[in-house]
Design an enzyme around this catalytic site. Structure first.
Site, PDB file in Angstrom:
ATOM      1  N   HIS A  57      62.843   1.943 -39.429  1.00  0.00           N
ATOM      2  CA  HIS A  57      64.334   0.902 -39.411  1.00  0.00           C
ATOM      3  C   HIS A  57      63.506  -0.759 -38.953  1.00  0.00           C
ATOM      4  O   HIS A  57      62.557  -0.468 -38.294  1.00  0.00           O
ATOM      5  CB  HIS A  57      65.659   0.871 -37.570  1.00  0.00           C
ATOM      6  CG  HIS A  57      66.028  -0.401 -37.254  1.00  0.00           C
ATOM      7  ND1 HIS A  57      65.799  -0.961 -36.585  1.00  0.00           N
ATOM      8  CD2 HIS A  57      66.338  -0.862 -37.593  1.00  0.00           C
ATOM      9  CE1 HIS A  57      66.657  -1.779 -35.530  1.00  0.00           C
ATOM     10  NE2 HIS A  57      67.124  -2.262 -36.976  1.00  0.00           N
ATOM     11  N   SER A  58      64.113  -2.087 -39.342  1.00  0.00           N
ATOM     12  CA  SER A  58      63.557  -3.296 -39.531  1.00  0.00           C
ATOM     13  C   SER A  58      61.681  -3.218 -39.634  1.00  0.00           C
ATOM     14  O   SER A  58      61.912  -2.299 -40.792  1.00  0.00           O
ATOM     15  CB  SER A  58      63.334  -3.569 -37.665  1.00  0.00           C
ATOM     16  OG  SER A  58      63.500  -4.896 -38.406  1.00  0.00           O
TER      17      SER A  58
END
Length: 870
Positions: A124-125
């Site tokens: 994520h990210s």
């Protein structure tokens, strides 16, 4: 928590590795006798390792549904919630730790049957970028990863490039992936972006750079993902149930029955990801679906010869086959369109090659050509591509308690395709384009001509007028962008008035001539009016979305121009003007913008580029953005005006706050004697400078800068307090002539002192305003250092250590200086003129390199210090 080897635990004390579990599954795996398929979750900027529970929980439910024939073991890394999107110094450390974690995870399966040799990663990210960076490590074997899914990861460039380590890390990762693309063919990568609701990472940054020719990478926006059809914000993309379901379904479809692990076939991995994330045919995934199908069952066969047909069924116990002969339609029509409102996964449309009989016992399953929409599944077939077919067969199965509608129509593509030129950017929403769709077809395609740039934004209004008031299916409107998977779908009742926002995440590639279009899946008894207008607010929104990160550069540039104007006024009149007045007078975009624009234009010529490179000058940031199709005319002017507004109101707020704080201080503490030290450098101050420089070198440069900032703030507050106190002193009346003469002379002297103090205060407020932005730009490394203080007292690497030491020396002198020392300086003329070229240079080289901004400000302040001395 997974126990790591002592050597790794000592080297990375802040990081940990966890295995997720719940209920009886967690109890069974306490001894780490794992038999599943390993998946590693990497959290992003300030992300928690506990975010893995969204994936782990859904995967466990899915495993229970298949009686644990297959199951996944979800691992998660605790990065101590570090701010890696703002401070890049720990990215390399995180990458090396993840490499060690992969080796530890694979060792857990060493003695098991069907032991895995690779790990799937969900990042994520910034976790997705760390996963990509694994391949840049010298001793990393690419075979250790076979699947990488990133969620809202800014792959192209950092959102806020606040330090050099961050930009260098991005450059190293992206260059490595471009140069070594052929070596990564066994790694399948899926990048999922959040869409327009993600205000932290715009979806254009999630596009894997220059991998369009790479057939093992895929980019998709969540609004285009089948069964999700929604935009997510930056955090909800981790737990959005529709996206999690698509991810877990893809994981289970990727399992190879022979190895009981994720398949090693890159083509199968891509077909599975396309099935779940790009085009879902409303069928359960099959690797090699049957080409021919036997149409069995005692169903009634009905011949349909009309070009348009609709059939509604409710609680019908008899199944039917409807056949459409193609020979009679080939000459008049080019396509056939069919839709079915029964959203199950069974086959429903077939192609028959038997032209001699009204029945067809063996047929080609065309259901794989279908596409799932929110309220219906549809299929569009080009008749020219199916010359061997004699009939289209629609199967209507027996239904009990279900009501649904099936419809088909033959049409000419030209008759259902309408071109609608978009309005000009400078129409400001006053003019509009309008088109009326009078046909009663089931499908329309409205092509949006000249819609290809990211700064374009429109409001599209679709009004449906229906002839009858009977119950009808809702209309589905899809904005289709052909060069990237960023479609958005809107469902509206009919009749209705619907508003659609049309904006782009990625500009049209130069070698792509396709046109965005609105697909209208309509009701047959409705007419549609489409109205298109430019949306000024959304155009500004696009500018902020793509260039909002550069706003600090424009704010500091405005303050720097004001600072230069104040020095110039001080030189010519002997008085320092107010910040707000000087900002209005000096902060003009025509002073800085034209030169940058000319340089960008000239860099299109080879001779100029060669001269530029021979001088070892870096590339202008605007030219880099232009090459990424993210720069357009007037954007810099708009950002400059935004920067002027922010600088003005921040200046007003800063001055007002300082005045209120000084007044309160003056009320509480009223000194009787004004103490003033005329020397700029004293032994005490020198000790203070050395102490702060030592703090900067041994701990964190941003911390030393922040202490200096607080010291300066209190110094200016004290100066403001003393100025207010002296301004309130008035001479006493009714005195003798000698006393009056003496008092008049003293009053003049006091007035001159107060005026000088006011001038110095105005100059200090502007310097402090500049200094505030330096502190803000260095704040992430300070927060990172404070959070990791228990592990290491010294921030390493420190992006602002050397700059901090220089700033401490400069500001310790400036906070004790006055305008009287500057007025008589020989360097004042140079100091007054330098801020203008520095502002130009700042806009040229600081837009996508924010960490360079403090260097320009520091140089300007250094000249001011020299004015105090020379």
């Amino acid at each position: 928590k997974i126990k790591l080897p002592k050597k790794i635990a000592r080297r990375y004390p802040a990081y940990e590795l966890y295995l997720y579990g719940e209920g009886s599954y967690a109890e069974e795996n306490k001894n780490l006798l794992l038999t599943g398929i390993p998946v590693l979750f990497l959290p992003g900027n300030a992300g928690s390792y506990k975010q893995v529970r969204s994936l782990g929980s859904i995967a466990l439910r899915k495993a229970e549904d298949v009686d644990f024939k297959y199951h996944f073991n979800f691992f998660s890394v605790n990065f101590n919630e570090e701010l890696v999107a703002l401070y890049g110094g720990s990215l390399q450390r995180q990458t090396k730790f993840v490499h060690e974690c992969i080796k530890v995870i694979l060792k857990l399966y060493r003695d098991q049957d069907f032991a895995p040799t690779s790990v799937a990663i969900v990042g994520h990210s910034m976790g997705g970028l760390v996963a990509r960076a694994l391949l840049t490590l010298k001793n990393f074997k690419p075979d250790l990863i076979n699947l990488l899914i990133t969620q809202a990861t800014p792959h192209v460039a950092p959102v806020m490039p606040l330090d050099k380590y961050l930009t260098d890390f991005y450059t190293a990762v992206n260059n490595h992936w471009i140069l070594k693309a052929q070596e990564f063919r066994n790694l399948t990568t899926l990048s999922v972006a959040g869409g327009f609701r993600d205000y932290q990472v715009r979806s254009g940054l999630a596009f894997l750079p220059r991998l369009s020719q790479h057939d093992s990478a895929l980019f998709v926006v969540s609004s285009a993902v089948p069964r999700a059809w929604a935009s997510t914000d930056h955090l909800s993309i981790v737990w959005c149930k529709e996206l999690i379901l698509a991810t877990i379904r893809a994981f289970f479809d990727l399992i190879d029955e022979n190895t009981r692990q994720i398949t090693g076939d890159p083509q199968k991995r891509m077909s599975v990801l396309n099935h779940h994330f790009v085009r879902h045919p409303a069928k359960i995934f099959e690797e090699n679906p049957e080409v021919f199908t036997e149409l069995t069952g005692s169903f009634m066969w009905i011949m349909v010869k009309s070009s348009k047909w609709t059939y509604s069924v409710y609680n019908d116990s008899d199944g039917k086959y409807f056949t459409f002969p193609l020979a009679s339609h080939r000459k008049s029509y080019s396509h056939v369109y069919c839709e079915n409102s029964l959203l199950d996964t069974s086959s429903w449309i077939y192609g028959c090659m038997n032209s001699n009989s009204s029945m067809c016992l063996e047929a080609t399953d065309l259901s794989w050509r279908a596409e799932l929409l929110p309220t219906t599944k549809v299929v569009i077939l080009k008749l020219q591509d199916y010359l061997t077919l004699s009939h289209i067969v629609i199967q209507v199965p027996p239904t009990v308690g279900n009501k649904y509608t099936v419809a088909c129509e033959f049409f000419k593509e030209d008759s259902r395709t309408v071109q609608l030129p978009v309005t000009h950017l400078f129409s400001f929403g006053v003019s509009s384009r309008k088109i009326l769709l009078n046909s009663t077809g089931l499908l329309y395609n409205v092509q949006l001509q000249h819609f290809n740039q990211i700064y374009q934004a429109f409001k599209i209004y679709i009004e449906s007028h229906c002839l009858s008031l009977k119950e009808r299916k809702p209309s589905v409107y899809r904005l289709h962008i052909p060069w990237s998977h960023e479609d958005s779908i809107t469902v509206a009742k009919a009749p209705s008035f619907t508003e659609i926002s049309a904006k782009l995440h990625i500009a049209q590639p130069q070698n792509d001539s396709r046109v965005p279009e609105i697909n209208i899946y309509s009701s047959s008894d409705c007419q549609y009016e489409v109205i298109l207008k430019t949306s000024v607010l959304q155009v500004l929104g696009q500018i902020i979305r793509f260039h909002g990160g550069a706003l600090p550069v424009y704010v500091v540039s405005n303050i720097l121009l004001t600072y230069g104007g104040q020095l110039s006024t001080l030189m010519s009149t002997g008085q320092c003007s107010e910040f707000s007045l000087e900002l209005v007078r000096t902060a003009k975009p025509y002073k800085v913008e034209p030169l940058t624009s000319i340089i960008v234009s000239l860099q299109g010529f080879n001779w100029f580029r060669e001269i530029w490179e021979s001088l070892s000058l870096p590339e202008v940031d605007a030219a880099v953005l232009s090459s990424q199709d993210a720069w357009f005319p007037l954007v810099s002017l708009i950002l400059f005006l935004f920067g002027t507004g922010i600088a003005y109101w921040s200046g007003v707020f800063f001055s007002t706050s300082l005045r209120v704080f000084s007044s309160l201080w003056l009320t509480l503490i009223r000194p009787t004697v004004l103490q003033k030290d005329t020397k700029l450098i004293t032994p005490r101050r020198l000790c203070g400078v050395l102490s702060l420089a030592l703090v900067s070198w041994t701990t964190c440069g941003a911390f030393a800068v922040f202490i200096t900032y607080l010291q300066y703030l209190f110094k200016v507050s004290d100066c403001s307090k003393e100025t207010s106190r002296n301004s309130s002193i008035h001479p006493v009346k009714n005195q003798s002539s000698v006393d009056r003469t003496s008092k008049a002379t003293q009053s003049l002297s006091n007035s001159a002192t107060v005026a000088e103090a006011l001038n110095s205060l105005k100059m200090h407020v502007t310097i402090l305003n500049l200094f505030t932005w330096i502190v803000l730009l260095n704040l992430p490394s300070l927060i990172y250092w404070l959070k990791n203080l228990r592990y290491n007292v010294r921030l390493d690497p420190d992006p602002c250590r050397s700059t901090a030491i220089i700033l401490i020396c400069i500001l310790e002198i400036l906070m004790n200086s006055s305008t009287s020392e500057v007025k008589s300086s020989k360097l004042l003329k140079i100091s007054a003129k330098v801020p203008l070229p520095l502002s130009v240079a700042m806009l040229a080289f600081g837009r996508i390199h924010l960490y360079k901004v403090p260097h320009f400000v520091t140089f300007s302040l250094l000249l001011h210090v020299l004015c105090c001395v020379v």
